[in-house]
Design an enzyme around this catalytic site. Structure first.
Site, PDB file in Angstrom:
ATOM      1  N   THR A  53      14.677  33.137  61.541  1.00  0.00           N
ATOM      2  CA  THR A  53      14.573  31.914  62.800  1.00  0.00           C
ATOM      3  C   THR A  53      15.569  32.755  63.804  1.00  0.00           C
ATOM      4  OG1 THR A  53      15.399  29.996  63.646  1.00  0.00           O
ATOM      5  CG2 THR A  53      16.182  30.575  61.583  1.00  0.00           C
ATOM      6  N   ILE A  54      14.919  33.125  65.071  1.00  0.00           N
ATOM      7  CA  ILE A  54      15.707  33.349  66.277  1.00  0.00           C
ATOM      8  C   ILE A  54      16.109  32.379  66.777  1.00  0.00           C
ATOM      9  CG2 ILE A  54      13.816  33.527  67.860  1.00  0.00           C
ATOM     10  CD1 ILE A  54      15.275  36.052  68.759  1.00  0.00           C
ATOM     11  N   ASP A  55      15.543  31.165  66.475  1.00  0.00           N
ATOM     12  CA  ASP A  55      15.714  29.695  67.551  1.00  0.00           C
ATOM     13  C   ASP A  55      16.942  29.153  66.603  1.00  0.00           C
ATOM     14  OD1 ASP A  55      13.690  30.298  69.088  1.00  0.00           O
ATOM     15  OD2 ASP A  55      12.258  28.924  68.342  1.00  0.00           O
TER      16      ASP A  55
ATOM     17  N   ARG B  88      12.375  26.960  71.185  1.00  0.00           N
ATOM     18  CA  ARG B  88      11.213  26.165  71.222  1.00  0.00           C
ATOM     19  C   ARG B  88      11.507  24.580  71.142  1.00  0.00           C
ATOM     20  NH1 ARG B  88       8.208  27.713  67.067  1.00  0.00           N
ATOM     21  NH2 ARG B  88       6.899  29.124  68.193  1.00  0.00           N
TER      22      ARG B  88
ATOM     23  N   GLU C 250      13.419  27.602  76.637  1.00  0.00           N
ATOM     24  CA  GLU C 250      12.224  27.228  76.882  1.00  0.00           C
ATOM     25  C   GLU C 250      11.526  25.854  76.483  1.00  0.00           C
ATOM     26  OE1 GLU C 250      10.688  29.482  72.649  1.00  0.00           O
ATOM     27  OE2 GLU C 250       9.480  29.728  74.563  1.00  0.00           O
TER      28      GLU C 250
ATOM     29  N   TYR D 294      11.014  37.646  75.561  1.00  0.00           N
ATOM     30  CA  TYR D 294      10.423  38.441  74.471  1.00  0.00           C
ATOM     31  C   TYR D 294      11.364  39.684  74.486  1.00  0.00           C
ATOM     32  CZ  TYR D 294       6.351  35.535  73.970  1.00  0.00           C
ATOM     33  OH  TYR D 294       5.659  34.616  73.959  1.00  0.00           O
ATOM     34  N   MET D 295      12.096  40.135  75.246  1.00  0.00           N
ATOM     35  CA  MET D 295      13.034  41.225  75.253  1.00  0.00           C
ATOM     36  C   MET D 295      14.070  41.043  74.099  1.00  0.00           C
ATOM     37  SD  MET D 295      13.252  42.350  79.173  1.00  0.00           S
ATOM     38  CE  MET D 295      14.252  43.752  78.659  1.00  0.00           C
TER      39      MET D 295
HETATM   40  O1  LIG Z   1       4.552  33.612  71.757  1.00  0.00           O
HETATM   41  P1  LIG Z   1       5.066  33.408  70.066  1.00  0.00           P
HETATM   42  O2  LIG Z   1       4.821  35.143  69.540  1.00  0.00           O
HETATM   43  O3  LIG Z   1       3.961  32.467  69.688  1.00  0.00           O
HETATM   44  O4  LIG Z   1       6.387  33.072  70.079  1.00  0.00           O
HETATM   45  C1  LIG Z   1       6.992  32.067  70.740  1.00  0.00           C
HETATM   46  C2  LIG Z   1       7.879  31.628  69.870  1.00  0.00           C
HETATM   47  O5  LIG Z   1       8.318  32.293  68.818  1.00  0.00           O
HETATM   48  C3  LIG Z   1       9.970  32.068  68.767  1.00  0.00           C
HETATM   49  O6  LIG Z   1      10.408  33.366  69.373  1.00  0.00           O
HETATM   50  C4  LIG Z   1      10.575  31.863  67.475  1.00  0.00           C
HETATM   51  O7  LIG Z   1       9.649  30.855  66.714  1.00  0.00           O
HETATM   52  P2  LIG Z   1       9.548  30.999  65.081  1.00  0.00           P
HETATM   53  O8  LIG Z   1      10.418  31.639  64.502  1.00  0.00           O
HETATM   54  O9  LIG Z   1       9.050  29.808  64.793  1.00  0.00           O
HETATM   55  O10 LIG Z   1       8.408  31.884  64.949  1.00  0.00           O
HETATM   56  C5  LIG Z   1      10.262  30.668  69.612  1.00  0.00           C
HETATM   57  O11 LIG Z   1      11.443  30.907  70.528  1.00  0.00           O
HETATM   58  C6  LIG Z   1       9.057  30.783  70.966  1.00  0.00           C
HETATM   59  O12 LIG Z   1       8.784  29.669  71.078  1.00  0.00           O
HETATM   60 MG   LIG Z   2       9.173  28.117  63.451  1.00  0.00          MG
END
Ligand SMILES: O=P(O)(O)OC[C@H]1O[C@](O)(COP(=O)(O)O)[C@@H](O)[C@@H]1O
Ligand SMILES: [Mg+2]
Ligand SMILES: Nc1ncnc2c1ncn2[C@@H]1O[C@H](COP(=O)(O)OP(=O)(O)O)[C@@H](O)[C@H]1O
Length: 479
Positions: free
Chosen positions: A218-220, A272, A326, A383-384
């Site tokens: 989980t990057i978040d 998110r 975001e 995304y970077m």
């Molecule tokens: O545009 P995508 O690929 O759906 O990803 C956007 C979302 O993916 C994330 O990078 C990671 O979310 P998850 O770890 O739940 O996949 C969120 O920070 C971001 O809102």
């Molecule tokens: Mg998720």
């Protein structure tokens, strides 16, 4: 010690308030499985280790800050190699799948599962599932060997591909059964781990000798990790790398803002539902004047609002940097854009671009005022920060996660996620990881550190603050 449990919970109570939240084992539903000596003891590299195996009774405490009379509290089974294993090398047929959004370190985890299985347990049948959960039933597989994965940790992304949606439990388990797979390694975030729990349940109902191991991505930091708040796992892999990369965007915003009169740099970062990346990037940088996260509501107009703070900071310093997660301010956007409640294929909320929106709002506000000309630069590195390879420290961390997962599956544990709990790697039942989403607790000391370092307003009235304190008790473990 007394056992109480069902399919999801396997809880053992001991003396002085000791609780073990145990993980399932194949023998829970397939009795009399044969065991074998762990081949690791014959492995030249590991022969230097004084104690090859973790004691079967070793557990890791979730609570490390205690009082004299505190109950011992919740514990998890310690990860690591066991003396007895439930698979012989030739019998193992493993598969690996990556799901959800990208995160630095996915390839390192894949590499280390393959190399761990091969070098420690002599396993050579390892399949890569192409393109996330739906790949189980709609795509070809990839044969993974140490040679194939040798260099992949130097690349961002996942060599297996990933996807959202497409979780069809019976089709996935049919595919596992048809292919004769008996170890499933599932790398992914909160959604993925929920999917893994359902797969485990279906496998158990069918009575299959198949171990299911989750590796939390989980990057978040929205899986209950222990960056801040009451949590289980210390931190998620790729987080350090992402925060480090975010510094580059913040530096650029600062250079731009500083070089021009009344310069404002706005940087949007991922997050998110939670603002951990924004919070840590802010604390790491010290160039940020205002950090806005989903957990802390803010407003624009009037006394104590964002516009007032911007004006004040520009008058004081001549420039400023705003970092915004975001998911922050989505309520404000919904009001002004009348946005619809859209979702992605996995059911996650689709967000409006808050960075662009807030940049326009700020520009409009100061243009309307005519009293201050501002120069705003908006940087969107979202995304970077997740498409890059993991840094050295995350690589080491990914290795430990992957090896813990391999040791656990080979030892017959199933339905578990791996992760460090207070620095010691442990096996955590899926239900514990899936029970809630991790968020920044704005009544904790870490958020106070951010407010103190930026000197931004909290945007909370005394009443709201009292409400937050009642709703979100602060975590006693965070120092
Ligand atoms: O545009 P995508 O690929 O759906 O990803 C956007 C979302 O993916 C994330 O990078 C990671 O979310 P998850 O770890 O739940 O996949 C969120 O920070 C971001 O809102
Ligand atoms: Mg998720
Ligand atoms: N509650 C759930 N039950 C079963 N599968 C799920 C559930 N939530 C998400 N998934 C599946 O998990 C995968 C990844 O989920 P997603 O939310 O996109 O990413 P992440 O795991 O990174 O949070 C998707 O294939 C999705 O269909």
């Amino acid at each position: 010690m007394g056992h109480s449990g069902n399919l999801q919970l396997k809880v053992v109570n001991g003396d002085a308030g000791y609780v073990l939240e145990d993980v399932p084992h194949l023998t829970d539903y397939i009795p009399d499985l044969p065991t074998y000596p762990n081949p690791l003891q014959f492995n030249a590299a590991y022969s230097v280790v004084k104690q090859y195996f973790v004691n079967v009774d070793d557990t890791v405490s979730q609570k490390i800050v205690v009082h004299k009379d505190s109950p011992r509290g919740t514990h998890f089974r310690r990860a690591g190699p066991r003396q007895k294993v439930y698979f012989v090398s030739d019998e193992v047929h493993a598969c690996i799948v990556t799901c959800g959004g990208l995160c630095p370190g996915l390839n390192t985890v894949i590499r280390e599962i393959v190399c761990g299985l091969y070098h420690m347990y002599g396993v050579s049948k390892i399949l890569g599932i192409d393109g996330g959960y739906r790949g189980f039933y709609s795509k070809n597989t990839i044969n993974l060997t140490p040679k194939v994965v040798n260099d992949i940790h130097k690349r961002g992304g996942t060599i297996l591909g990933t996807s959202r949606g497409g979780h069809d439990t019976s089709k996935i388990v049919d595919s596992i059964q048809d292919r004769g797979i008996n170890q499933v390694y599932i790398i992914g975030g909160d959604g993925t781990q929920k999917g893994a729990a359902v797969i485990y349940e279906e496998i158990r109902q069918r009575g299959l000798k198949v171990a299911v191991a989750g590796i939390p991505k989980t990057i978040d930091n929205d899986i209950p990790v222990h960056i801040s708040g009451p949590a289980v796992i210390d931190k998620s892999f790729g987080f350090d790398t992402a925060v480090e990369e975010a510094q580059r965007a913040i530096n650029a915003a600062h250079v731009e803002a500083e070089s021009i009169e009344n310069g404002i740099g706005v940087v949007k970062l991922m997050g998110r539902y939670c603002g951990f990346i924004a919070m840590y990037a802010t604390l790491g940088s010290r160039d940020v004047d205002c950090c806005l996260i989903p957990e802390s509501p803010f407003y624009l107009e009037g006394e104590g609002g964002l516009y007032e703070f911007i004006e004040k900071r520009l008058k004081e310093n001549g420039h400023m940097v705003i970092v915004i997660a975001e998911g922050a301010g989505q309520d404000l956007l919904a009001e002004s854009l009348q946005s619809m409640n859209q979702q992605d294929a996995s059911g996650n909320k689709l967000l409006q671009d808050v960075g662009l929106w807030i940049s326009h709002k700020i520009k409009d506000h100061f243009a309307r005022l005519h009293k201050m000309a501002i120069n705003l630069k908006y940087i969107d590195p979202t995304y970077m920060i997740r498409a890059i390879p993991s840094n050295a420290s995350d690589n080491v961390y990914c290795t430990l996660l992957a090896q813990s997962a391999v040791h656990g599956a080979v030892a017959g544990y199933t339905g578990f996620t791996v992760g460090p709990v207070n620095g010691r790697h442990a096996y955590i039942p899926f239900n514990r990881i899936n029970e809630r989403q991790n968020q920044v607790v704005i009544t904790d000391r870490m958020w106070a550190r951010v407010l103190s370092s930026t000197n931004q307003p909290s945007f909370l009235s005394a009443n709201e603050l009292a409400k937050f304190k009642r709703e979100k008790p602060s975590c006693p473990v965070v120092g």
